[in-house]
Scaffold this motif. Structure first.
Motif, PDB file in Angstrom:
ATOM      1  N   LEU B  14       0.842  -1.202   0.000  1.00  9.07           N
ATOM      2  CA  LEU B  14       0.000   0.000   0.000  1.00  9.07           C
ATOM      3  C   LEU B  14       0.879   1.256   0.000  1.00  9.07           C
ATOM      4  O   LEU B  14       0.619   2.221  -0.732  1.00  9.07           O
ATOM      5  CB  LEU B  14      -0.922  -0.004   1.223  1.00  9.07           C
ATOM      6  CG  LEU B  14      -1.972   1.101   1.290  1.00  9.07           C
ATOM      7  CD1 LEU B  14      -2.910   1.053   0.097  1.00  9.07           C
ATOM      8  CD2 LEU B  14      -2.765   1.006   2.594  1.00  9.07           C
ATOM      9  N   LEU B  17       2.410   1.736  -3.401  1.00  6.33           N
ATOM     10  CA  LEU B  17       1.429   2.258  -4.360  1.00  6.33           C
ATOM     11  C   LEU B  17       1.254   3.767  -4.173  1.00  6.33           C
ATOM     12  O   LEU B  17       1.296   4.540  -5.134  1.00  6.33           O
ATOM     13  CB  LEU B  17       0.083   1.538  -4.165  1.00  6.33           C
ATOM     14  CG  LEU B  17      -1.074   2.041  -5.015  1.00  6.33           C
ATOM     15  CD1 LEU B  17      -0.810   1.795  -6.486  1.00  6.33           C
ATOM     16  CD2 LEU B  17      -2.379   1.372  -4.584  1.00  6.33           C
ATOM     17  N   ALA B  18       1.071   4.173  -2.924  1.00  6.90           N
ATOM     18  CA  ALA B  18       0.878   5.606  -2.646  1.00  6.90           C
ATOM     19  C   ALA B  18       2.128   6.395  -3.021  1.00  6.90           C
ATOM     20  O   ALA B  18       2.033   7.497  -3.585  1.00  6.90           O
ATOM     21  CB  ALA B  18       0.549   5.809  -1.177  1.00  6.90           C
ATOM     22  N   VAL B  21       2.564   7.099  -6.796  1.00  6.01           N
ATOM     23  CA  VAL B  21       1.725   8.182  -7.310  1.00  6.01           C
ATOM     24  C   VAL B  21       2.222   9.533  -6.799  1.00  6.01           C
ATOM     25  O   VAL B  21       2.293  10.513  -7.541  1.00  6.01           O
ATOM     26  CB  VAL B  21       0.254   7.937  -6.922  1.00  6.01           C
ATOM     27  CG1 VAL B  21      -0.606   9.092  -7.384  1.00  6.01           C
ATOM     28  CG2 VAL B  21      -0.236   6.656  -7.560  1.00  6.01           C
ATOM     29  N   GLY B 283     -12.454  -3.623 -13.567  1.00  2.68           N
ATOM     30  CA  GLY B 283     -11.989  -2.259 -13.335  1.00  2.68           C
ATOM     31  C   GLY B 283     -11.618  -1.507 -14.593  1.00  2.68           C
ATOM     32  O   GLY B 283     -11.051  -0.430 -14.533  1.00  2.68           O
ATOM     33  N   PHE B 285     -12.938   0.600 -16.605  1.00  2.00           N
ATOM     34  CA  PHE B 285     -14.066   1.508 -16.815  1.00  2.00           C
ATOM     35  C   PHE B 285     -13.918   2.315 -18.106  1.00  2.00           C
ATOM     36  O   PHE B 285     -14.862   2.509 -18.844  1.00  2.00           O
ATOM     37  CB  PHE B 285     -14.194   2.460 -15.627  1.00  2.00           C
ATOM     38  CG  PHE B 285     -14.220   1.748 -14.307  1.00  2.00           C
ATOM     39  CD1 PHE B 285     -15.098   0.697 -14.083  1.00  2.00           C
ATOM     40  CD2 PHE B 285     -13.365   2.116 -13.289  1.00  2.00           C
ATOM     41  CE1 PHE B 285     -15.120   0.034 -12.873  1.00  2.00           C
ATOM     42  CE2 PHE B 285     -13.382   1.466 -12.078  1.00  2.00           C
ATOM     43  CZ  PHE B 285     -14.255   0.409 -11.867  1.00  2.00           C
ATOM     44  N   TYR B 318     -17.608   6.186 -12.683  1.00  2.00           N
ATOM     45  CA  TYR B 318     -16.256   6.032 -12.142  1.00  2.00           C
ATOM     46  C   TYR B 318     -15.222   6.826 -12.940  1.00  2.00           C
ATOM     47  O   TYR B 318     -14.119   7.055 -12.465  1.00  2.00           O
ATOM     48  CB  TYR B 318     -15.851   4.556 -12.116  1.00  2.00           C
ATOM     49  CG  TYR B 318     -16.724   3.711 -11.229  1.00  2.00           C
ATOM     50  CD1 TYR B 318     -17.356   4.255 -10.104  1.00  2.00           C
ATOM     51  CD2 TYR B 318     -16.933   2.360 -11.489  1.00  2.00           C
ATOM     52  CE1 TYR B 318     -18.176   3.483  -9.297  1.00  2.00           C
ATOM     53  CE2 TYR B 318     -17.744   1.583 -10.688  1.00  2.00           C
ATOM     54  CZ  TYR B 318     -18.363   2.147  -9.596  1.00  2.00           C
ATOM     55  OH  TYR B 318     -19.165   1.389  -8.805  1.00  2.00           O
ATOM     56  N   ARG B 388     -28.401  16.148   2.487  1.00  2.00           N
ATOM     57  CA  ARG B 388     -27.370  17.030   1.919  1.00  2.00           C
ATOM     58  C   ARG B 388     -27.971  17.992   0.895  1.00  2.00           C
ATOM     59  O   ARG B 388     -27.658  19.181   0.875  1.00  2.00           O
ATOM     60  CB  ARG B 388     -26.277  16.196   1.232  1.00  2.00           C
ATOM     61  CG  ARG B 388     -25.367  15.446   2.160  1.00  2.00           C
ATOM     62  CD  ARG B 388     -24.166  14.902   1.384  1.00  2.00           C
ATOM     63  NE  ARG B 388     -24.554  14.007   0.293  1.00  2.00           N
ATOM     64  CZ  ARG B 388     -24.699  12.697   0.405  1.00  2.00           C
ATOM     65  NH1 ARG B 388     -24.453  12.102   1.561  1.00  2.00           N
ATOM     66  NH2 ARG B 388     -25.051  11.953  -0.630  1.00  2.00           N
TER      67      ARG B 388
END
Lengths: 213, 426
Positions: B14, B17-18, B21, B283, B285, B318, B388
Motif C-alpha cells: 500500500l 502504491l501511494a 503516485v 476495473g 471503466f 467512475y 445534503r
C-alpha cells in the motif's frame, strides 16, 4: 609559448557550477543574496517536498501553492538555520508542519461547513491503474478521518519510508508515540476498509495473502 | 483481518502504491512555473525589511493587536492583485505583447498565470482583490486561474466574455476572421455570448468556437469529437450540456428558431455491450466508456439489456462522465421500469445530479427512490442524500426534519455525524 601577463588577465574565470555546491554552500549563497542558488535548491528538493505534500494532502491544486510556501519559509529562515547541511530535513520538516496545520484547518472547515470528507480536494490525477486509483482514493478517505498526527505518522512511516527516529523528529514527538500512532492508523485503516471501503479491503486482503496478482 | 504490524506485506504494498503516485513527476512547464514563482518571491523577499517580532506587541495589549490584525486583514482583502510580466514587450502600462517568436508570461500575485502565445497581445484592463479583467486583443492566451473564495476573473475576446472562477484554458481571438476559440483543460467557465441573452457553460475537455462572420457557434467534446453545432440566436441550445454526448446533431437555421434533428450515419458499437459488465468487474471503466462513445450510443442504449446499461452507467460514473451516466441510467428507468435495476438507477440518478450540483433534481430522485423502496438497499444513502441536497439548497433549518428521520431510522448509519449536527444533537 607562455601567455603574456596581459592575455592571462583577459582569460575569463569560469564560475563553479552551483549544481555541484553542497547544501550548506547553497544555503550560504542564498543568505548572501544569490538568487541562482534558490533555483538550484528548487531543482534539488522540490520533487521530494512535493511528494511529501501529495502523499499527505492528495493532489489538490493547493499542493503547488503549499510547495511555494515551504520554500518561501525556507528563504526567510535560511539566515537562522543552525546547520546549513541539514537542508533536506529542514525542508521536509517545514512541509510536515504546514501539512499538519492544513489538515487541522480542513477539519475545522469540514466541521463548520458540514462538508462530507470526500469533497475535499482531488486525491489523484488521472491514473492508468484504475484499481490503484480506487484504492488510493479509499485510503485518502480513511486517512481524512484521522487526527493529523496519526495520519502523518502513517504517511511518514509507510509512504515516505521514514525511520521511526526520523518520523519522530519531523513530528516533534517521541519514537514510542510515532510507533503507537502508526499502529493505530493501520488498525483504523483495516477496520474502516472492512466496513466501508471494498477496494481498499480487497487490496489489503490480497496482499495479506502474499499474492501479487 | 489484515495484520496491523508495520512490516506486513499489505502495508508495504500500500505504501509503495501511494509513493509511486506521490512521486509522479510534474510536467517540465509546471516545474518551470513553480521555479519561476519562487524566484519572483525570492527577489521580492530581499526587498522586505527584517520582520519585527510580534511578541512584545502582543504583550503590550491584546486588544490593540486584534484591532491591528483586523485592519491588516481588511486592507489585504481590499488590495488589488499585482502582476509581473516576463518576456515580450509592454507597450503601455497595461499592455502585454508577445514577440512573434517567443511567448510572454504574466504572473499575478494570487498565483494565477497567463501565457501569451507568440504574436499575441493582451491588455490587463483592471485588477481587483479577487480577480482581473483581461482583454485578448489578438492571439492566444493560455490561462491558469487560481480558485479562491469569491474570485472573479473575466477574459474578453472580441464581443465574448469568459467568466472564470478557477480553471485552466486556452482562449484565442482572431480579430480579422472574427473567430473566438476556447479550449477548457480544467474546471468550467461561462461564456457570455453577444447573441441572445443566455450564457453557455464550457467544461473541461470541451472546445467552444464561435464565428461572428457566419454566425455559428460550436461546442465540441474534444475526446470523442462529437459535436453539437448551433446557429445564430441559439446559444441556449449550446448550454444544453446533456446533448453533448448525443449521437444526433442539433441544427438550427438562422432564419427560424425551430430546430430540426438530423440523424448521423449509424455506427456499430466497437466492443459488445455484453462484455461491459465483465470489463467493469475488472476495473476497465475507461474501455467501456470508450467503446460506448465509439459506437451509436442512442442505438446501443435502446437495445442493450438493463445489466449492460447499468455497467455503462457505473463505468461512466467512475470516470466522471456524468452526462453519459445519466443517459444510461435514464435508459434503464424508461426501458426497464419494473426490473430490479430501475430502483437503483433512480438512486444513482440522485447521486449523479448531486455530483453535478443540481440539488433540486438530486432531491427529487432520492425522494423517488425512497417512495419506491422505503427499505431498499440504498434507503439510508438516499435519505442522507436528501439531507445534503436540502441543506445545500435551503439551509440547515430545512434539512433538520430529514436529519431527525435519518437518526431515527438509521441510528448506526454512516452519516450519523452530519445528521446529528443538523438535528442539533450532541
Amino acid at each position: 609559448m607562455p601567455s603574456s601577463p596581459h592575455s592571462l588577465h583577459k582569460t575569463p574565470v569560469r564560475r563553479f557550477p552551483q549544481e555541484r555546491l553542497s547544501d550548506g554552500e547553497l544555503v550560504n549563497a542564498i543568505v548572501q543574496g544569490d538568487s541562482d542558488a534558490v533555483g538550484v535548491v528548487w531543482d534539488r528538493y522540490s520533487a521530494l517536498v512535493r511528494s511529501v505534500l501529495r502523499s499527505s494532502l492528495g493532489f489538490s491544486a493547493d499542493v503547488e501553492d503549499m510547495l511555494q510556501e515551504v520554500f518561501i519559509a525556507f528563504l526567510r529562515g535560511a539566515p537562522r538555520m543552525r546547520s546549513a547541511d541539514s537542508l533536506r530535513a529542514y525542508l521536509v520538516g517545514v512541509a510536515v508542519r504546514r501539512v499538519m496545520g492544513e489538515l487541522r484547518r480542513r477539519r475545522v472547515r469540514r466541521w463548520t461547513m458540514l462538508l462530507p470528507s470526500d469533497e475535499i480536494g482531488d486525491v489523484l490525477p488521472s491514473h492508468d491503474d484504475v484499481e490503484g486509483a480506487q484504492v488510493l482514493r479509499a485510503l485518502d478517505r480513511v486517512l481524512d478521518r484521522m487526527p493529523a498526527r496519526r495520519r502523518m505518522a502513517f504517511v511518514l512511516r509507510h509512504v515516505q519510508g521514514c525511520e521511526v527516529s526520523e518520523a519522530a523528529a519531523l513530528l516533534g514527538v517521541s519514537e514510542s508515540t510515532v510507533k503507537r500512532e502508526a499502529r493505530r492508523a493501520r488498525a483504523s485503516i483495516a477496520t474502516r476498509a472492512e466496513q466501508s471501503e471494498p477496494w481498499l479491503w480487497e487490496y489489503l486482503q490480497r496482499h495479506d495473502r502474499g499474492s501479487d496478482d | 483481518m489484515t495484520d496491523a504490524s508495520s512490516d506486513h506485506p499489505s502495508w508495504k504494498r500500500l505504501g509503495e502504491l501511494a509513493r509511486s503516485v506521490a512521486n509522479a513527476p510534474v510536467s517540465a512547464s509546471q516545474n518551470a512555473t513553480g521555479r519561476m514563482r519562487l524566484m519572483v518571491a525570492a527577489a521580492g523577499a530581499r526587498r522586505i525589511e527584517p520582520r519585527v517580532s510580534l511578541r512584545p506587541l502582543l504583550a503590550a495589549g491584546l486588544s490593540a493587536a486584534i484591532v491591528g490584525v483586523a485592519a491588516l486583514v481588511y486592507q489585504w482583502q481590499g488590495r488589488p492583485l499585482t502582476y509581473e510580466v516576463f518576456g515580450g514587450q509592454r507597450f503601455a502600462s497595461n499592455y502585454v505583447g508577445a514577440h512573434a517568436s517567443a511567448p510572454a508570461k504574466v504572473m499575478f500575485s494570487d498565483g494565477s498565470e497567463i501565457d501569451a502565445r507568440p504574436g499575441s497581445r493582451l491588455r490587463i484592463d483592471e485588477t481587483r482583490s479577487n480577480g482581473a479583467r483581461v482583454l485578448i486583443e489578438r492571439g492566444t492566451a493560455a490561462a491558469r486561474v487560481k480558485h479562491r473564495d469569491r474570485s472573479r476573473w473575466v477574459f474578453s475576446a472580441g464581443p465574448f466574455d469568459v467568466r472564470v472562477i478557477g480553471t485552466k484554458f486556452d482562449l484565442d481571438w482572431d480579430p480579422v476572421g472574427q473567430v473566438v476559440s476556447l479550449t477548457l483543460h480544467e474546471g468550467a467557465v461561462e461564456v457570455a455570448s453577444p447573441v441572445g441573452q443566455s450564457h453557455c457553460i464550457v467544461r473541461a475537455g470541451q472546445r467552444f468556437r464561435a464565428s461572428l462572420g457566419d454566425g455559428s457557434m460550436t461546442l465540441e467534446n474534444i475526446a470523442d469529437t462529437q459535436r453539437v453545432a448551433v446557429g445564430r440566436n441559439a446559444d441556449r441550445a449550446v448550454a444544453s450540456r446533456s446533448e453533448l454526448q448525443a449521437s444526433a446533431a442539433v441544427e438550427l437555421t438562422p432564419t427560424t428558431k425551430h430546430h430540426t434533428v438530423r440523424e448521423e450515419p449509424r455506427r456499430k458499437p466497437v466492443a459488445k455491450p455484453s462484455s461491459w459488465s465483465k470489463l467493469v468487474r475488472r476495473g476497465e471503466f475507461q474501455s467501456v466508456v470508450d467503446a460506448a462513445l465509439a459506437g451509436d450510443i442512442a442505438a446501443t442504449l435502446a437495445t442493450c439489456s438493463a445489466a449492460e446499461a447499468r455497467a455503462l452507467a457505473d463505468a461512466a460514473r467512475y470516470t466522471d462522465q456524468s452526462e453519459l451516466a445519466e443517459r444510461a441510467l435514464s435508459a434503464i428507468r424508461s426501458r426497464f421500469p419494473d426490473s430490479r435495476h430501475s430502483g437503483a438507477a433512480g438512486f444513482l440518478l440522485g447521486r449523479v445530479n448531486e455530483t453535478r450540483g443540481r440539488t433540486a433534481e438530486a432531491d427529487r430522485w432520492y425522494q423517488g427512490y425512497l417512495d419506491e423502496a422505503p427499505s431498499g438497499e440504498y434507503a439510508a444513502d438516499a435519505l442522507a442524500g436528501r439531507m445534503r441536497a436540502v441543506f445545500a439548497r435551503s439551509g440547515a433549518e430545512a434539512a433538520r426534519p430529514i436529519a431527525r428521520e435519518y437518526l431515527e431510522r438509521f441510528p448506526q448509519g454512516v452519516h450519523l455525524r452530519m445528521a446529528r449536527r443538523l438535528a442539533g444533537q450532541p
